[in-house]
Scaffold this motif. Structure first.
Motif, short mmCIF file in Angstrom:
data_model
loop_
_atom_site.label_atom_id
_atom_site.label_comp_id
_atom_site.label_asym_id
_atom_site.label_seq_id
_atom_site.Cartn_x
_atom_site.Cartn_y
_atom_site.Cartn_z
N ILE A 71 42.13 35.00 -14.11
CA ILE A 71 43.40 35.70 -14.32
C ILE A 71 43.33 36.57 -15.58
CG2 ILE A 71 45.85 35.39 -14.82
CD1 ILE A 71 45.76 32.85 -13.11
N SER A 72 42.87 35.97 -16.68
CA SER A 72 42.79 36.73 -17.92
C SER A 72 41.77 37.86 -17.82
CB SER A 72 42.43 35.80 -19.08
OG SER A 72 41.20 35.15 -18.83
N LEU A 73 40.64 37.62 -17.15
CA LEU A 73 39.64 38.67 -16.99
C LEU A 73 40.20 39.82 -16.15
CD1 LEU A 73 36.73 39.62 -17.44
CD2 LEU A 73 36.10 38.41 -15.33
N ALA A 74 40.95 39.51 -15.10
CA ALA A 74 41.55 40.56 -14.28
C ALA A 74 42.53 41.41 -15.10
CB ALA A 74 42.26 39.94 -13.08
N LEU A 75 43.33 40.75 -15.93
CA LEU A 75 44.28 41.49 -16.78
C LEU A 75 43.54 42.37 -17.79
CD1 LEU A 75 46.99 38.76 -17.48
CD2 LEU A 75 47.25 40.81 -16.08
N VAL A 76 42.47 41.84 -18.39
CA VAL A 76 41.70 42.63 -19.35
C VAL A 76 41.09 43.85 -18.67
CG1 VAL A 76 39.62 42.61 -20.78
CG2 VAL A 76 41.24 40.72 -20.92
N LEU A 93 48.13 38.18 -24.60
CA LEU A 93 47.94 36.90 -23.92
C LEU A 93 46.63 36.89 -23.12
CD1 LEU A 93 49.20 34.14 -23.29
CD2 LEU A 93 50.32 35.19 -21.32
N ALA A 94 46.29 38.02 -22.50
CA ALA A 94 45.07 38.08 -21.70
C ALA A 94 43.83 37.86 -22.56
CB ALA A 94 44.98 39.43 -20.98
N PHE A 95 43.75 38.52 -23.70
CA PHE A 95 42.58 38.36 -24.56
C PHE A 95 42.52 36.96 -25.17
CE2 PHE A 95 42.49 43.03 -24.52
CZ PHE A 95 41.13 43.23 -24.36
#
Length: 318
Positions: A54-59, A300-302
């Motif tokens: 999820i975080s990688l997709a947002l980044v 939040l993503a990073f």
């Protein structure tokens, strides 16, 4: 058949079976277990972690938004008409217009570029300073470590935002790149201490390993040992720290721009838009909510990405 022959036959038959009890294949029989590396174990854990994906997709989305903003919006963020002041969604402006008649969504998209640029450059500068100081302190030890550790303690005791406000107050230039350079310089100058401590600890552990002793016996000098042998084995924890720091630098830049001492027009910044949206929030709340949501999701993503990588590479958390 004797008892010994019966036991031996049963053990031989079990050896030819796989771990589930099924007959083994030729590759399974007698094949030694492949040694697993730390990177392999970390990647296996990351693949099973939904927070990582999820975080990688947002980044990735925000990075593409910074590089190719035209893919995400066709409107010009500087195309402003007072006749559209606080108007609702229309003409591709899915979140309406702000108090100057600018597309709120378009400004949020184009604001990604400045925020990620400042965060990435500040993290790069922080990494360079931390690597140099942490490597010297951890490798040479003794008085070098004592002096550099005290420098780290002094800088660590300086409040980042307060010192940044004091230093940036002295920057009189309104040039876009001058302001970006000043913010990056101040954040890197004050934000390297945590990463330097991580580098120092990694170097102290790595220099006691056998491959360092072997390199020293073969006649390798200090610089070669430090940068060719110790550095590659000390990068993983530093990358984790810098990934989390990148999100913190983005938030710090937005805070400084919100206070009016960071980035200024014509640079589009989330901090500036949040400030103007706060002033006019009674007329319309969307110009405040949209850039705030972009900022919160990016930071939040990073931070989540850094936490996921840290958990995967930390053997104590397995």
């Amino acid at each position: 058949m004797s008892d010994f022959e019966t036991v031996a036959a049963s053990e031989n038959q079990a050896a030819r079976r796989g771990p589930s009890g099924e007959p083994g294949t030729p590759n399974q029989v007698g094949a030694p277990n492949k040694p697993r590396s730390l990177a392999g174990d970390a990647w296996r854990d990351l693949r099973r972690n939904p927070i990582f994906w999820i975080s990688l997709a947002l980044v990735v989305i925000f990075t593409l938004m910074a590089l190719l903003p035209g893919v995400f919006t066709a409107n010009n963020p500087n195309d402003c008409l007072l006749s559209r002041q606080h108007a609702g969604p229309s003409g591709g402006a899915i979140f309406g217009y702000d108090f100057q008649g600018c597309d709120t969504y378009s400004r949020a998209v184009y604001g990604t570029r400045a925020s990620l640029l400042v965060g990435a450059l500040a993290a790069l500068g922080t990494g360079i300073i931390a690597l140099v100081i942490g490597m010297l302190a951890g490798y040479f030890g003794r008085w070098v470590d004592a002096v550099l550790s005290r420098v780290i303690d002094v800088v660590l005791g300086i409040p980042l935002l307060l010192a940044a406000i004091v230093l940036l107050k002295r920057v009189s230039s309104d040039s876009q790149w001058a302001r970006i350079g000043a913010v990056v310089f101040v954040l890197a100058l004050l934000g390297w201490t945590t990463a330097a401590r991580v580098v120092r600890s990694s170097v102290i552990t790595a220099k006691e390993q056998d491959y360092v002793a072997a390199a020293r016996m073969l006649g390798a000098g200090n610089s070669r040992i430090m940068w060719r042998h110790i550095l590659p084995n000390s990068l993983a924890p530093v990358i984790v720290v810098l990934t989390i720091a990148l999100g913190s630098f983005i938030a710090a830049e937005a805070t400084l721009s919100f206070l009016g001492i960071g980035l200024k027009a014509p640079t589009i910044s989330w901090g500036q838009d949040i400030d103007t949206g706060r002033i006019h929030m009674r007329e319309a709340a969307t110009p405040l909510i949209v850039p705030s949501a972009f900022l919160a999701l990016t930071v939040l993503a990073f931070i989540m990405l850094g936490d996921a990588i840290r958990d995967a590479f930390d053997p104590k958390l397995r």
